[in-house]
Design a protein around this motif. Sequence first.
Motif, PDB file in Angstrom:
ATOM      1  N   ILE A 280      -1.309 -13.218  -0.602  1.00 18.46           N
ATOM      2  CA  ILE A 280      -0.697 -13.079   0.727  1.00 18.46           C
ATOM      3  C   ILE A 280      -1.512 -12.096   1.556  1.00 18.46           C
ATOM      4  CG2 ILE A 280       1.374 -12.442   2.014  1.00 18.46           C
ATOM      5  CD1 ILE A 280       1.732 -14.883   0.194  1.00 18.46           C
ATOM      6  N   PHE A 281      -1.929 -12.530   2.742  1.00 21.38           N
ATOM      7  CA  PHE A 281      -2.681 -11.671   3.669  1.00 21.38           C
ATOM      8  C   PHE A 281      -1.735 -11.251   4.787  1.00 21.38           C
ATOM      9  CE2 PHE A 281      -6.394 -11.601   6.937  1.00 21.38           C
ATOM     10  CZ  PHE A 281      -6.493 -10.221   6.814  1.00 21.38           C
ATOM     11  N   ALA A 282      -1.306 -10.007   4.734  1.00 21.33           N
ATOM     12  CA  ALA A 282      -0.376  -9.475   5.732  1.00 21.33           C
ATOM     13  C   ALA A 282      -1.044  -8.347   6.496  1.00 21.33           C
ATOM     14  CB  ALA A 282       0.899  -8.970   5.055  1.00 21.33           C
ATOM     15  N   GLU A 283      -0.607  -8.121   7.730  1.00 25.15           N
ATOM     16  CA  GLU A 283      -1.206  -7.065   8.530  1.00 25.15           C
ATOM     17  C   GLU A 283      -0.830  -5.693   7.952  1.00 25.15           C
ATOM     18  OE1 GLU A 283       0.139  -6.155  12.475  1.00 25.15           O
ATOM     19  OE2 GLU A 283       1.932  -7.388  12.251  1.00 25.15           O
ATOM     20  N   PRO A 284      -1.578  -4.628   8.308  1.00 22.08           N
ATOM     21  CA  PRO A 284      -1.349  -3.320   7.702  1.00 22.08           C
ATOM     22  C   PRO A 284       0.097  -2.828   7.767  1.00 22.08           C
ATOM     23  CG  PRO A 284      -3.445  -3.291   8.841  1.00 22.08           C
ATOM     24  CD  PRO A 284      -2.801  -4.624   9.154  1.00 22.08           C
ATOM     25  N   ALA A 285       0.764  -2.977   8.901  1.00 19.03           N
ATOM     26  CA  ALA A 285       2.147  -2.494   8.996  1.00 19.03           C
ATOM     27  C   ALA A 285       3.029  -3.138   7.941  1.00 19.03           C
ATOM     28  CB  ALA A 285       2.703  -2.762  10.392  1.00 19.03           C
ATOM     29  N   SER A 286       2.839  -4.433   7.703  1.00 16.89           N
ATOM     30  CA  SER A 286       3.609  -5.130   6.676  1.00 16.89           C
ATOM     31  C   SER A 286       3.403  -4.499   5.310  1.00 16.89           C
ATOM     32  CB  SER A 286       3.189  -6.599   6.596  1.00 16.89           C
ATOM     33  OG  SER A 286       3.410  -7.286   7.804  1.00 16.89           O
ATOM     34  N   CYS A 287       2.180  -4.044   5.057  1.00 14.71           N
ATOM     35  CA  CYS A 287       1.824  -3.549   3.728  1.00 14.71           C
ATOM     36  C   CYS A 287       2.327  -2.139   3.470  1.00 14.71           C
ATOM     37  CB  CYS A 287       0.313  -3.637   3.549  1.00 14.71           C
ATOM     38  SG  CYS A 287      -0.270  -5.355   3.679  1.00 14.71           S
ATOM     39  N   ALA A 288       2.915  -1.513   4.487  1.00 14.37           N
ATOM     40  CA  ALA A 288       3.621  -0.254   4.240  1.00 14.37           C
ATOM     41  C   ALA A 288       4.760  -0.491   3.251  1.00 14.37           C
ATOM     42  CB  ALA A 288       4.159   0.315   5.550  1.00 14.37           C
ATOM     43  N   THR A 289       5.273  -1.717   3.189  1.00 18.84           N
ATOM     44  CA  THR A 289       6.348  -2.041   2.247  1.00 18.84           C
ATOM     45  C   THR A 289       5.861  -1.926   0.805  1.00 18.84           C
ATOM     46  OG1 THR A 289       5.791  -4.404   2.415  1.00 18.84           O
ATOM     47  CG2 THR A 289       7.540  -3.586   3.845  1.00 18.84           C
ATOM     48  N   LEU A 290       4.770  -2.612   0.493  1.00 24.92           N
ATOM     49  CA  LEU A 290       4.260  -2.574  -0.876  1.00 24.92           C
ATOM     50  C   LEU A 290       3.763  -1.175  -1.226  1.00 24.92           C
ATOM     51  CD1 LEU A 290       3.685  -4.024  -3.489  1.00 24.92           C
ATOM     52  CD2 LEU A 290       1.495  -4.789  -2.540  1.00 24.92           C
ATOM     53  N   ALA A 291       3.130  -0.506  -0.269  1.00 18.70           N
ATOM     54  CA  ALA A 291       2.716   0.885  -0.503  1.00 18.70           C
ATOM     55  C   ALA A 291       3.933   1.737  -0.838  1.00 18.70           C
ATOM     56  CB  ALA A 291       1.988   1.431   0.721  1.00 18.70           C
ATOM     57  N   GLY A 292       5.041   1.462  -0.168  1.00 16.92           N
ATOM     58  CA  GLY A 292       6.269   2.209  -0.426  1.00 16.92           C
ATOM     59  C   GLY A 292       6.841   1.921  -1.799  1.00 16.92           C
ATOM     60  N   VAL A 293       6.793   0.664  -2.221  1.00 12.27           N
ATOM     61  CA  VAL A 293       7.287   0.310  -3.557  1.00 12.27           C
ATOM     62  C   VAL A 293       6.427   0.991  -4.624  1.00 12.27           C
ATOM     63  CG1 VAL A 293       7.723  -1.569  -5.175  1.00 12.27           C
ATOM     64  CG2 VAL A 293       8.269  -1.865  -2.757  1.00 12.27           C
ATOM     65  N   PHE A 294       5.110   1.003  -4.430  1.00  7.99           N
ATOM     66  CA  PHE A 294       4.230   1.705  -5.367  1.00  7.99           C
ATOM     67  C   PHE A 294       4.585   3.199  -5.430  1.00  7.99           C
ATOM     68  CE2 PHE A 294       0.728  -1.638  -4.657  1.00  7.99           C
ATOM     69  CZ  PHE A 294       1.069  -2.309  -5.822  1.00  7.99           C
ATOM     70  N   LYS A 295       4.902   3.767  -4.271  1.00 12.60           N
ATOM     71  CA  LYS A 295       5.249   5.192  -4.227  1.00 12.60           C
ATOM     72  C   LYS A 295       6.533   5.451  -5.013  1.00 12.60           C
ATOM     73  CE  LYS A 295       5.885   9.074  -1.052  1.00 12.60           C
ATOM     74  NZ  LYS A 295       5.837   9.539   0.367  1.00 12.60           N
ATOM     75  N   LEU A 296       7.524   4.599  -4.829  1.00 14.44           N
ATOM     76  CA  LEU A 296       8.768   4.751  -5.588  1.00 14.44           C
ATOM     77  C   LEU A 296       8.515   4.661  -7.085  1.00 14.44           C
ATOM     78  CD1 LEU A 296      11.217   2.559  -3.433  1.00 14.44           C
ATOM     79  CD2 LEU A 296      11.064   5.063  -3.483  1.00 14.44           C
ATOM     80  N   LYS A 297       7.629   3.749  -7.481  1.00 18.78           N
ATOM     81  CA  LYS A 297       7.290   3.597  -8.900  1.00 18.78           C
ATOM     82  C   LYS A 297       6.634   4.867  -9.429  1.00 18.78           C
ATOM     83  CE  LYS A 297       6.651   1.258 -12.759  1.00 18.78           C
ATOM     84  NZ  LYS A 297       7.785   0.815 -13.610  1.00 18.78           N
TER      85      LYS A 297
END
Length: 346
Positions: A280-297
């Motif tokens: 999935i190719f999403a714009e940077p703002a969208s990827c704040a979500t996955l970055a956030g999930v990684f941070k929670l992990k």
Amino acid sequence: MGVLKRYGEYLPVTEKTPAVNLEEGSTPLVNLERIGSDLGVDLWGKLEGCNPSGSFKDRGMVLAVAKALEDGARAIVCASTGNTSASAAAYAAHVGVPCYVLLPSGKVAMGKLAQALIYGAHVIAVDGNFDRALEMAREAATERGFAIVNSVNPYRLIAQRTGAWEICEFLGDSPNLHVIPVGNAGNISAYWAGYKEFRGMWKIKGLPKMMGFQAAGAAPLVTGEPCPNPETVATAIRIGNPVSAELARSAVAESGGEFNSVTDEEIMEAQKILAAKGGIFAEPASCATLAGVFKLKREGRLPEGSSVVMILTGNGLKDPDAALSQVGEPTRIGGTMEELMEVLRP
């Protein structure tokens, strides 16, 4: 089937409301098995970049424009960091009304600027940030009798609830965690309202925790203070004084969720992982979500086995320059098979 047709019975649509439709909504909810396995969760991505103008903005824009036509507005106007302008311009072109968009000069990704221009909008570059552009757009709307179609328009947020309904219909219930990027902060409250409405109609049993992630350089809801000079590579959430801040705070508090921030480096790394391991190719703002999930992990705060839905708000082609800055150049060869075979070695 567009949003107004699919969910008209739940929306403020009357016999006088024009049936505006660009087949928005009904976007895929994709199970990201490889990334989810690494994280120990059931991870899903809601691909809002599959909407007609390439972002989630189309969900609310269709109703905002339809009601503007119903009310006899002479034109529509908006301020934007890019996606709102593209969406407003697309729907204005579709229904044949003038569209004026105010953009912070030099702060909008070229893909989004190109969209607004090709759709035929009157694009105005403002010497100031998004917050100043929005102030000017609101004043201009009042003085000229135009309809403002930013998220201050209540119809925008009402129709954006449909994203939550689609998630619930697909999964059969709400997820445990709803993870979403936060800029002007309307979308997180819209999804929360959508979940609550569906539970109120006994269509779902649970409610998710709303997890809103901002870029560290534009994180007023994390710090608790307006950010006068927001800066981040994630241009769609480069907003220092969110107009829907109070609604967003209520949604997060009510759901037991939180606001958090991620760095630009974390966002761009997440973009690469989402593409390379999720397709999935999403714009940077969208990827704040996955970055956030990684941070929670990393922090030990991601419950094992939980269902997690990330809202991937916009297509990566909105801002190709950001992606290209993170990857290498193509491998170059001459025109011989020998050179090709050399490159193709295992």
